[in-house]
Design a protein around this motif. Sequence first.
Motif, PDB file in Angstrom:
ATOM      1  N   UNK A   1      44.561  -9.721  65.020  1.00 31.20           N
ATOM      2  CA  UNK A   1      44.547 -10.687  63.928  1.00 31.20           C
ATOM      3  C   UNK A   1      44.180 -10.015  62.612  1.00 31.20           C
ATOM      4  N   UNK A   2      43.220  -9.096  62.651  1.00 31.98           N
ATOM      5  CA  UNK A   2      42.775  -8.409  61.433  1.00 31.98           C
ATOM      6  C   UNK A   2      43.891  -7.575  60.822  1.00 31.98           C
ATOM      7  N   UNK A   3      44.635  -6.822  61.645  1.00 31.87           N
ATOM      8  CA  UNK A   3      45.697  -5.973  61.087  1.00 31.87           C
ATOM      9  C   UNK A   3      46.859  -6.816  60.571  1.00 31.87           C
ATOM     10  N   UNK A   4      47.170  -7.906  61.239  1.00 29.45           N
ATOM     11  CA  UNK A   4      48.238  -8.784  60.751  1.00 29.45           C
ATOM     12  C   UNK A   4      47.841  -9.384  59.405  1.00 29.45           C
TER      13      UNK A   4
ATOM     14  N   UNK B   1      59.646 -13.565  62.686  1.00 28.21           N
ATOM     15  CA  UNK B   1      59.876 -12.736  63.869  1.00 28.21           C
ATOM     16  C   UNK B   1      58.723 -11.744  64.010  1.00 28.21           C
ATOM     17  N   UNK B   2      58.221 -11.582  65.224  1.00 26.53           N
ATOM     18  CA  UNK B   2      57.173 -10.599  65.516  1.00 26.53           C
ATOM     19  C   UNK B   2      57.617  -9.786  66.728  1.00 26.53           C
ATOM     20  N   UNK B   3      57.646  -8.476  66.572  1.00 24.45           N
ATOM     21  CA  UNK B   3      57.893  -7.584  67.712  1.00 24.45           C
ATOM     22  C   UNK B   3      56.527  -7.315  68.334  1.00 24.45           C
TER      23      UNK B   3
ATOM     24  N   UNK C   1      47.358 -11.399  73.755  1.00 24.32           N
ATOM     25  CA  UNK C   1      48.245 -11.193  72.616  1.00 24.32           C
ATOM     26  C   UNK C   1      48.752 -12.522  72.056  1.00 24.32           C
ATOM     27  N   UNK C   2      49.167 -13.412  72.916  1.00 21.41           N
ATOM     28  CA  UNK C   2      49.653 -14.721  72.476  1.00 21.41           C
ATOM     29  C   UNK C   2      48.555 -15.484  71.743  1.00 21.41           C
TER      30      UNK C   2
ATOM     31  N   UNK D   1      59.987  -8.394  72.569  1.00 20.18           N
ATOM     32  CA  UNK D   1      59.267  -7.313  73.238  1.00 20.18           C
ATOM     33  C   UNK D   1      60.314  -6.356  73.826  1.00 20.18           C
ATOM     34  N   UNK D   2      60.700  -5.367  73.052  1.00 23.01           N
ATOM     35  CA  UNK D   2      61.710  -4.416  73.505  1.00 23.01           C
ATOM     36  C   UNK D   2      61.087  -3.485  74.526  1.00 23.01           C
TER      37      UNK D   2
END
Length: 121
Positions: A64-67, A83-85, A98-99, A120-121
């Motif tokens: 959360x902090x880095x986002x 969109x979030x990878x 993560x969710x 999620x590649x």
Amino acid sequence: GHCKTFSQAADGYVRSKGVGVVMLKPLQQAMADNDPIVGVLKGSAINQDGRSNGITAPNSAAQQAVINAALGNAKMQAGDIHYVETHGTGTELGDPIEITGLNRTYGEHHSRHNPVILGAV
């Protein structure tokens, strides 16, 4: 094997190697060179995951902090992101962590009619 990220059948991640290359050029130069522009990098941020249970268990608070730092650097709001990878560990432990972090960051700014798509590649 197959990684079953964000699935009830998630049973672990698959160790693999891959390479992705993104060629960056200042926007003004790309425009002057008449390059096809497929995206613009508006901001970035880095951090360290901090203490967690290991590679398959991300640290939700650090995520959360880095986002939030990246959004601030880019002068954007969470509602601007569509969109979030993801890390997408494909584990019963890591995926919900993560969710949860993504939902705490983006959830109140999005809805079923204005979703954030996860990949999620």
